[in-house]
Design a protein around this motif. Structure first.
Motif, mmCIF file in Angstrom:
data_model
loop_
_atom_site.group_PDB
_atom_site.id
_atom_site.type_symbol
_atom_site.label_atom_id
_atom_site.label_comp_id
_atom_site.label_asym_id
_atom_site.label_seq_id
_atom_site.Cartn_x
_atom_site.Cartn_y
_atom_site.Cartn_z
ATOM 1 N N ARG A 479 0.903 -1.330 -0.082
ATOM 2 C CA ARG A 479 0.274 -0.364 0.024
ATOM 3 C C ARG A 479 1.047 1.191 -0.266
ATOM 4 N NH1 ARG A 479 -2.702 -3.020 3.794
ATOM 5 N NH2 ARG A 479 -1.366 -2.143 5.632
ATOM 6 N N ARG A 480 2.129 1.156 0.802
ATOM 7 C CA ARG A 480 3.130 2.164 0.802
ATOM 8 C C ARG A 480 3.993 2.264 -0.401
ATOM 9 N NH1 ARG A 480 4.486 0.005 6.096
ATOM 10 N NH2 ARG A 480 6.167 -1.083 4.803
ATOM 11 N N PHE A 481 3.647 1.473 -1.079
ATOM 12 C CA PHE A 481 4.593 1.583 -2.217
ATOM 13 C C PHE A 481 3.065 2.112 -3.079
ATOM 14 C CE2 PHE A 481 5.355 0.140 -6.533
ATOM 15 C CZ PHE A 481 6.321 -0.094 -7.112
ATOM 16 N N ALA A 482 2.233 2.088 -4.098
ATOM 17 C CA ALA A 482 1.559 2.010 -4.425
ATOM 18 C C ALA A 482 0.776 3.829 -4.014
ATOM 19 C CB ALA A 482 -0.116 1.464 -4.285
ATOM 20 N N ASP A 483 1.151 4.361 -2.815
ATOM 21 C CA ASP A 483 0.524 5.545 -2.703
ATOM 22 C C ASP A 483 1.787 6.432 -2.877
ATOM 23 O OD1 ASP A 483 -1.433 4.943 -1.447
ATOM 24 O OD2 ASP A 483 -1.164 5.067 0.833
ATOM 25 N N ALA A 484 3.264 6.403 -2.744
ATOM 26 C CA ALA A 484 4.391 6.250 -2.977
ATOM 27 C C ALA A 484 5.157 7.208 -4.201
ATOM 28 C CB ALA A 484 5.569 6.110 -2.456
ATOM 29 N N PHE A 485 4.902 6.027 -4.572
ATOM 30 C CA PHE A 485 5.555 6.162 -6.344
ATOM 31 C C PHE A 485 5.588 6.227 -7.674
ATOM 32 C CE2 PHE A 485 8.281 3.602 -3.611
ATOM 33 C CZ PHE A 485 9.966 3.401 -3.675
ATOM 34 N N TRP A 486 4.156 6.555 -7.782
ATOM 35 C CA TRP A 486 3.456 6.076 -8.880
ATOM 36 C C TRP A 486 3.555 7.698 -9.508
ATOM 37 C CZ3 TRP A 486 3.028 3.014 -12.723
ATOM 38 C CH2 TRP A 486 2.635 1.600 -11.995
ATOM 39 N N ILE A 487 3.939 7.788 -10.892
ATOM 40 C CA ILE A 487 4.508 9.371 -11.392
ATOM 41 C C ILE A 487 2.843 9.476 -12.319
ATOM 42 C CG2 ILE A 487 5.733 11.386 -12.014
ATOM 43 C CD1 ILE A 487 7.523 10.255 -10.590
ATOM 44 N N ASP A 488 2.155 10.346 -12.526
ATOM 45 C CA ASP A 488 0.978 10.720 -13.543
ATOM 46 C C ASP A 488 2.555 11.257 -14.987
ATOM 47 O OD1 ASP A 488 -0.802 10.235 -12.607
ATOM 48 O OD2 ASP A 488 -1.692 11.983 -11.590
ATOM 49 N N ALA A 489 2.046 10.575 -16.023
ATOM 50 C CA ALA A 489 2.930 10.905 -17.339
ATOM 51 C C ALA A 489 2.019 12.302 -17.952
ATOM 52 C CB ALA A 489 3.500 10.086 -18.326
ATOM 53 N N LYS A 490 2.887 13.320 -18.760
ATOM 54 C CA LYS A 490 1.971 14.102 -19.422
ATOM 55 C C LYS A 490 1.613 13.747 -20.892
ATOM 56 C CE LYS A 490 4.565 17.621 -16.979
ATOM 57 N NZ LYS A 490 4.524 19.281 -16.837
ATOM 58 N N GLY A 492 3.346 9.632 -22.723
ATOM 59 C CA GLY A 492 3.820 8.829 -22.662
ATOM 60 C C GLY A 492 3.186 7.349 -23.276
ATOM 61 N N PRO A 493 3.954 6.392 -23.206
ATOM 62 C CA PRO A 493 2.355 5.608 -24.032
ATOM 63 C C PRO A 493 1.702 4.493 -22.954
ATOM 64 C CG PRO A 493 4.533 4.201 -22.873
ATOM 65 C CD PRO A 493 4.701 6.296 -22.750
ATOM 66 N N ALA A 494 1.709 4.993 -22.184
ATOM 67 C CA ALA A 494 0.914 4.978 -20.610
ATOM 68 C C ALA A 494 0.472 5.856 -20.141
ATOM 69 C CB ALA A 494 1.235 3.550 -19.448
ATOM 70 N N PRO A 495 -0.818 5.580 -18.519
ATOM 71 C CA PRO A 495 -0.873 7.331 -18.010
ATOM 72 C C PRO A 495 -0.227 7.384 -16.991
ATOM 73 C CG PRO A 495 -2.373 5.509 -17.476
ATOM 74 C CD PRO A 495 -1.889 5.153 -18.753
ATOM 75 N N TYR A 497 3.891 5.863 -14.955
ATOM 76 C CA TYR A 497 4.934 5.205 -14.410
ATOM 77 C C TYR A 497 5.151 4.949 -13.525
ATOM 78 C CZ TYR A 497 8.187 9.187 -14.271
ATOM 79 O OH TYR A 497 8.366 10.830 -14.339
ATOM 80 N N VAL A 498 6.241 4.557 -12.897
ATOM 81 C CA VAL A 498 7.074 4.506 -11.667
ATOM 82 C C VAL A 498 8.497 4.913 -11.272
ATOM 83 C CG1 VAL A 498 8.144 2.769 -9.769
ATOM 84 C CG2 VAL A 498 6.255 2.064 -11.029
ATOM 85 N N ALA A 499 8.273 5.519 -10.811
ATOM 86 C CA ALA A 499 9.411 6.573 -9.807
ATOM 87 C C ALA A 499 10.519 5.573 -9.705
ATOM 88 C CB ALA A 499 8.910 6.794 -9.246
ATOM 89 N N ILE A 500 11.283 5.892 -9.772
ATOM 90 C CA ILE A 500 12.997 5.007 -9.582
ATOM 91 C C ILE A 500 12.849 5.069 -8.857
ATOM 92 C CG2 ILE A 500 14.898 7.268 -10.213
ATOM 93 C CD1 ILE A 500 16.651 5.525 -11.055
ATOM 94 N N GLY A 529 -0.943 -1.948 -12.194
ATOM 95 C CA GLY A 529 0.157 -1.754 -12.402
ATOM 96 C C GLY A 529 0.838 -2.520 -14.221
ATOM 97 N N CYS A 530 0.439 -3.118 -13.622
ATOM 98 C CA CYS A 530 2.171 -4.312 -14.762
ATOM 99 C C CYS A 530 1.722 -4.049 -16.176
ATOM 100 C CB CYS A 530 1.634 -5.424 -14.088
ATOM 101 S SG CYS A 530 1.960 -6.703 -13.094
ATOM 102 N N ALA A 531 -0.165 -3.641 -16.376
ATOM 103 C CA ALA A 531 0.383 -3.110 -17.469
ATOM 104 C C ALA A 531 1.039 -2.007 -17.869
ATOM 105 C CB ALA A 531 -1.282 -3.058 -17.902
ATOM 106 N N ASP A 532 0.628 -1.214 -16.801
ATOM 107 C CA ASP A 532 1.377 0.046 -16.892
ATOM 108 C C ASP A 532 2.863 0.077 -18.040
ATOM 109 O OD1 ASP A 532 -1.195 2.057 -17.244
ATOM 110 O OD2 ASP A 532 -1.204 2.450 -15.174
ATOM 111 N N VAL A 533 3.614 -0.452 -16.350
ATOM 112 C CA VAL A 533 4.611 -1.060 -16.723
ATOM 113 C C VAL A 533 5.172 -1.449 -18.132
ATOM 114 C CG1 VAL A 533 6.710 -2.226 -15.659
ATOM 115 C CG2 VAL A 533 4.758 -0.620 -14.572
#
Length: 725
Positions: A479-490, A492-495, A497-500, A529-533
């Protein structure tokens, strides 16, 4: 010493550069290797030399005929540990330009070399042969920094020269030659001279040299050369010729990269073997690299995993030591014979624990080996070490309120402590370097996978309370990962992505990078999430056409020849292929796998550590070599087996005696037959025909196989290879 070539003196420039390796010929038999230019002459430059246990034994071995160097015409690898250099010696007065004296130097890592002169002409040839040897007995860390030390003066010992210093010793001995050579020594080297070598038409002349030595004193507890027994099966692959070549060449290189723990418990046949990280700079135990290599080879048996786990378990952290960055439960990052300076202020101890990822990877390797059929007694014996490793993970996550797994490097240690460990490995979308402490995305995936896998293992041992606590902890991390790591893309191929990585204040590091590809097989992502990555991994900004770029080509700071800022890493691409197959993304998996296999052809299937990240186009028909890449590299060599297992969709469950296969659909995977796989000690064969029908033979007694559905049907939340029980 009239025939002695000019040797380099000490070079301690303020800005020495790391030697380039793209045109260096390397043969290896761990812990020894030899490196030279393509003509075979060792001249004391760059990384030239014979090495053993991180010590350069010789940096010069230069052959002269009549005062001239032979002219090189070819180099032939004879195996990972042997190479033949062919050259010619011509005469200006001859009526033809055709050479009549051929020189063949056959070099064997850890042994020495032979020099064979052949007269293929019609007249007698009389030659003066001189062979000069010299060394600086340098540590590999200094060689990597581009430093050539002062030459150590030799002394003659019959038909041998020897060198000794406080840090090492070496000896070169002419053990086999038709005539005893003259010997001459000087402050910079020694020369064997044969004043008159007479070669009749069709005649030949051979000398054999042995080269021995090592560090002084011997490093206590340091790994040694492995026994002849290889701890994996020898598979036979029929199908895609690129895949056949990659698997075959990779396994040959892995044989040469094997080391054994001298503290091992077993017999010579079952010594605790592991794979050294890579040659020339990392020919030793690296926790992360050795764990990944063993994990990739699990389809060929669990013995390598067992040896790797025990080697690291014996060195698991027990105390708090700031210089070594050791802590109770932490898994070793790097083992060297002695403390060493690596430049740029980096000073590392012989036993160094500065990695954040080796510890969760240790746990996951034990869990995976258990699922592949590691004997129960071994699992039970190793389980306490895995629990101590998991305790370190949980404690480290508890240092901050957000509960993420971060690294806190000490001054003078590694700045970044996951696989992207160069000083500029973490950059944001504007190209700015981001400093630790950082929580890297793939490390959170490793921690989640370790916790859920260990919970399954504990549950099978009826330790239900401990298993329940781990699952609860893992769910909170997810849950913490899902809250912290996703970044909205302006764009790209998906809306999104996961922050490094995210910083201490949960500020995400922007800019797409390959790290998110290593999340797919961990279970920390849901189906969306798998589909976006997957969409980002397949897109041209990350997919170079030859494999997965480490950093997006669409952001400032991208450099196709940056170590971690745009290059393609063989193992990283293979792990992404594994994850895509496990997550039910066969199209994207096939796209990346196809590029990697095509790249393998251009590298003659000897995959380097990394290579250039330039786009594949009609005007760029081959991948560009990264000039400082190690080759062979352990996890690169193991990547062929990793891709093979991924394409077959192998997912064993030894506790339940069930094997699940989800091969790629027929349109993406041609006919493929593999025999010599190992599952719970049994030989397994898998055959996939043109229509995608799968046949499995050799299952252990009582096992069931599930071949339904195909990779494309394996979707949904938590689509990693092993779901929590």
């Amino acid at each position: 010493m009239a025939d002695t070539p000019e040797l380099p003196g000490p070079s301690r420039a303020a800005r020495a550069l790391q030697p380039l390796l793209h045109d260096v010929v390397i043969c290896v038999a761990a812990p020894a290797f030899a490196a030279s230019p393509r003509d075979g002459q060792l001249r004391g430059a760059r990384a030239d030399g014979f090495y053993d246990h991180d010590r350069r034994l010789l940096h010069t071995l230069c052959l002269l005929l009549d005062g001239r160097e032979p002219e090189p015409v070819g180099v032939q690898p004879l195996g990972p540990d042997r190479v033949r250099f062919t050259s010619v010696h011509r005469y200006p007065g001859d009526p033809t330009d055709d050479p009549t004296v051929i020189i063949e130097r056959e070099r064997t890592a850890g042994a020495g070399e032979t020099v064979l002169l052949r007269n293929v002409g019609t007249v007698v040839r009389r030659l003066r042969v001189a062979l000069t040897a010299a060394t600086d007995l340098a540590d590999i860390a200094d060689v990597k920094r581009g430093l050539t030390g002062a030459a150590v003066a030799p002394y003659a010992d019959g038909s041998a020269f020897a060198w000794r210093s406080s840090s090492g010793r070496a000896r070169v001995h002419a053990v086999e030659c038709p005539d005893r050579p003259e010997t001459a020594v000087g402050p910079k080297g020694g020369t064997f001279t044969w004043s008159l070598v007479e070669l009749p038409p069709g005649g030949s002349w051979l000398i054999r040299l042995t080269i021995t030595g090592r560090a002084t004193p011997d490093p206590p507890g340091h790994p040694v050369a492995a026994s002849p027994h290889v701890p994996w099966s020898d598979p036979v692959v029929r199908g895609d010729r690129r895949l056949i070549g990659l698997v075959r060449q990779g396994l040959a290189e892995l044989r040469a990269l094997r080391l054994a723990d001298r503290a091992g418990r077993g017999s010579a046949r079952f010594d605790d073997q592991f794979i050294a990280a890579g040659c020339p700079w990392y020919l030793t135990l690296f926790g992360r690299d050795s764990l990944w290599s063993a994990r990739m080879l699990l389809p060929l048996g669990t013995e390598l995993a067992r040896g790797t786990l025990w080697t690291l378990a014996r060195r698991q952290g027990t105390v708090h030591d700031d210089f070594r960055e050791e802590a109770p439960g932490r898994i070793l990052h790097e083992l060297r014979p002695a403390e060493s300076r690596h430049g740029h202020g980096l000073l590392l101890p012989a036993h160094y624990y500065g990695s954040v990822d080796a510890t969760p990877l240790f746990v996951s390797l034990l869990v995976d080996a258990w699922r592949w059929g590691l004997p129960a007694a071994e699992v039970e014996a190793l389980l306490p070490y895995a629990e101590r490793a998991m305790a370190w993970i949980v404690r480290t996550c508890g240092k901050d309120e957000d509960g993420l797994l971060r690294y806190y490097p000490r001054p003078g240690g590694l700045l970044h402590q996951s696989w992207k460990d160069s000083a500029d490995a973490v950059r944001d979308a504007a190209g700015r370097r981001v400093e630790p402490p950082l929580a890297l995305c793939e490390v959170q995936g490793y921690a989640y996978e370790a916790a859920t896998g260990l919970a399954d293992l504990l549950h099978s041992r009826r330790a239900t309370a401990r298993a329940r606590r781990l699952r609860t902890w893992a769910a909170a991390l997810r849950r913490r990962f899902a809250d912290a790591f996703w970044i909205d893309a302006k764009e790209g191929p998906a809306p999104r992505y996961v922050a490094i990585a995210v910083g201490r204040d949960l500020d995400p590091v922007t800019g797409p990078a390959s790290n998110m590809g290593q999340l797919l097989a961990t279970g920390i992502l849901d189906g969306d999430g798998c589909a976006d990555v997957a969409a980002w991994l397949a897109a041209p900004e990350l997919n170079s056409g030859w494999g997965l770029r480490s950093r997006s080509a669409a952001v400032p700071g991208f450099n196709p020849l940056s170590y971690h800022g745009g290059s393609v890493w063989t193992h990283d691409t293979a792990i992404a292929v594994q994850g895509l197959c496990a997550a039910g993304r066969p199209t994207e998996a096939a796209l990346l796998a196809d590029g990697l296999l095509d790249a393998a052809v251009h590298f003659s299937y000897r995959m380097p550590e990394l290579y250039g990240g330039d786009a594949r186009t009609e005007t760029s028909p081959a991948p560009l070599a990264y000039p400082a890449a190690c080759r062979p590299q352990g996890w690169s060599a193991a990547s062929g087996v990793a891709v093979l297992g991924a394409l077959l969709g192998l997912r064993p469950d030894a506790p339940r005696r069930r094997l699940r296969l989800r091969p790629l659909p027929p349109g993406l995977l041609g006919p493929l037959t593999v025999s010599g796989l190992r599952l719970a000690g049994a030989d397994l064969s898998v055959r996939i025909d043109h229509a995608g029908r799968t046949t499995v033979t050799g299952l252990p007694d009582g096992w069931e196989v599930d071949t339904g559905g195909g990779a494309g049907s394996d979707t949904g939340a938590g689509a990693g290879p092993h779901l929590p029980g």
